[in-house]
Design an enzyme around this catalytic site. Structure first.
Site, PDB file in Angstrom:
ATOM      1  N   SER A  46       0.839  -1.198   0.000  1.00 42.98           N
ATOM      2  CA  SER A  46       0.000   0.000   0.000  1.00 42.98           C
ATOM      3  C   SER A  46       0.874   1.249   0.000  1.00 42.98           C
ATOM      4  CB  SER A  46      -0.862  -0.039   1.280  1.00 42.98           C
ATOM      5  OG  SER A  46      -1.536   1.171   1.487  1.00 42.98           O
ATOM      6  N   SER A 164       9.096  10.828   9.281  1.00 48.57           N
ATOM      7  CA  SER A 164       8.030  11.786   8.966  1.00 48.57           C
ATOM      8  C   SER A 164       8.418  13.181   9.425  1.00 48.57           C
ATOM      9  CB  SER A 164       6.747  11.357   9.683  1.00 48.57           C
ATOM     10  OG  SER A 164       5.781  12.386   9.614  1.00 48.57           O
ATOM     11  N   TYR A 190       2.996   8.864  17.552  1.00 47.79           N
ATOM     12  CA  TYR A 190       3.574   8.678  16.210  1.00 47.79           C
ATOM     13  C   TYR A 190       4.810   9.563  16.045  1.00 47.79           C
ATOM     14  CZ  TYR A 190       3.701   9.105  11.053  1.00 47.79           C
ATOM     15  OH  TYR A 190       4.081   9.129   9.732  1.00 47.79           O
ATOM     16  N   LYS A 194       8.729   8.544  15.144  1.00 48.97           N
ATOM     17  CA  LYS A 194       9.413   9.047  13.939  1.00 48.97           C
ATOM     18  C   LYS A 194      10.696   9.783  14.330  1.00 48.97           C
ATOM     19  CE  LYS A 194       6.784   7.028  11.255  1.00 48.97           C
ATOM     20  NZ  LYS A 194       7.250   6.065  10.238  1.00 48.97           N
TER      21      LYS A 194
END
Ligand SMILES: NC(=O)c1ccc[n+]([C@@H]2O[C@H](COP(=O)([O-])OP(=O)(O)OC[C@H]3O[C@@H](n4cnc5c(N)ncnc54)[C@H](OP(=O)(O)O)[C@@H]3O)[C@@H](O)[C@H]2O)c1
Length: 301
Positions: A46, A164, A190, A194
């Site tokens: 994906s 990110s 998150y 990262k």
């Protein structure tokens, strides 16, 4: 022109968005071929993982899609079959046991390992092994996978962590990284993972000078996880988001470009700063504690 570029890059929006990609891509040059090389990509069914796999296959690499769901992995393999030599293997990177199982079955040299699989859950969840899910998927599993595959990574092999720009506002917090918080905030968890990925890339580069470790951020790309995990952001930004192929471009570039400095952070084929917000550098000793924490967790301590 350079001043305008600088101003647009500092705006973040007009850098991380599609217009930023298109502006930066004016300086891109064709990539070298990867014929005869083997590339492993986690979360390759994906989004950025799929488009990285496609880019690597198009350059002639043998690409192994590492996917947690066999049906979704097989579907991606079928979609990529015309692009080159593409295989699929099952791997759930959130499970240290599954990473160990996969690594034990692997044999043969690896030229490129892309630690791409990532999650941004909105609730606190723990894996069967007791780790917070974001930490397990984005940090522990990839770290164990990289460690166990080191014997297959030869001189000059590239290991790429898909981080990110979401890490920029945060300073490493070892407690928050493990989900030890009074109230769980998925975006904050998150961001911690990262940030940790970038720090671990620097540490791995220092420990293994024969390999090239890189972290990168893709800007803002329209992928299933952005739609499902950040629905308000997606609704607001959807007309400005990069395509997943554009988001994956720097991953493919890092995989194809040899002899880059190791341990660096990249965005749109250029080195990017790891800190832009004041007060986000790790506290003294915390980077060493991060290494001890991650090594301890993968060793089951
Ligand atoms: N899109 C962006 O703008 C953006 C921005 C910054 C960073 N990133 C990073 O880019 C990476 C890819 O994200 P994406 O945006 O491409 O999202 P995506 O389309 O949702 O892809 C995520 C992939 O990771 C896989 N995955 C999740 N948990 C896994 C596990 N435990 N084991 C193996 N595979 C697992 C998913 O598999 P399933 O299909 O089975 O769920 C999927 O293939 C992530 O690390 C993300 O943090 C993306």
């Amino acid at each position: 022109m350079e001043t305008l570029d600088l101003l647009l890059d500092r705006s973040v929006v007009f850098s991380f968005d599609r217009s930023g990609y298109e502006r930066h891509a004016r300086r891109f040059t064709p990539l070298p071929r990867l014929d005869g090389q083997t590339a492993l990509v986690t979360g390759a069914n994906s989004g950025l993982g799929f488009w990285s796999a496609r880019g690597l296959a198009r350059l002639g690499a043998r690409v192994v899609l590492l996917c947690r769901d066999e049906r979704r992995g097989e579907q991606a393999r079928a979609e990529l079959a015309a692009e080159g030599q593409v295989e699929v293997q099952r791997l759930d990177v959130s499970s240290l046991a599954d990473v160990r199982r996969f690594a034990a079955t692997w044999s043969g040299p690896i030229d490129v390992l892309v630690n791409n699989a990532g999650v941004l859950p909105d609730t606190l969840q723990r894996t069967a092994e007791g780790h917070e899910l974001t930490f397990a998927t984005n940090v522990l599993g990839p770290h164990l996978l990289t460690t166990l595959l080191l014997p297959s990574l030869g001189a000059g092999s590239r290991v790429i962590a898909v981080s990110s720009g979401g890490m920029y506002p945060v300073r490493l917090s070892l407690r928050a990284l493990q989900g030890q918080v009074a109230s769980f905030d998925g975006v904050a968890a998150y961001a911690q993972t990262k940030r940790a990925e970038v720090l671990l890339t620097e540490l791995l580069a220092a420990k293994h000078p024969n390999l090239t470790f890189s972290a990168m951020h893709p800007g803002w790309a329209d992928t299933p996880s952005v739609r499902s995990s950040l629905p308000r952001f997606w609704a607001l930004m959807k007309s400005r988001l990069r395509t997943p192929e554009q988001g994956a471009d720097t991953i493919v570039w890092l995989a194809a470009t040899g002899a880059l400095a190791s341990g660096k952070f990249w965005f749109d084929r250029r080195e990017a700063p790891t800190h832009v917000v004041p007060g986000t550098r790790a506290r003294p000793g915390d980077v060493e504690k991060l290494w001890a924490l991650v090594e301890g967790a993968i060793a089951g301590r």
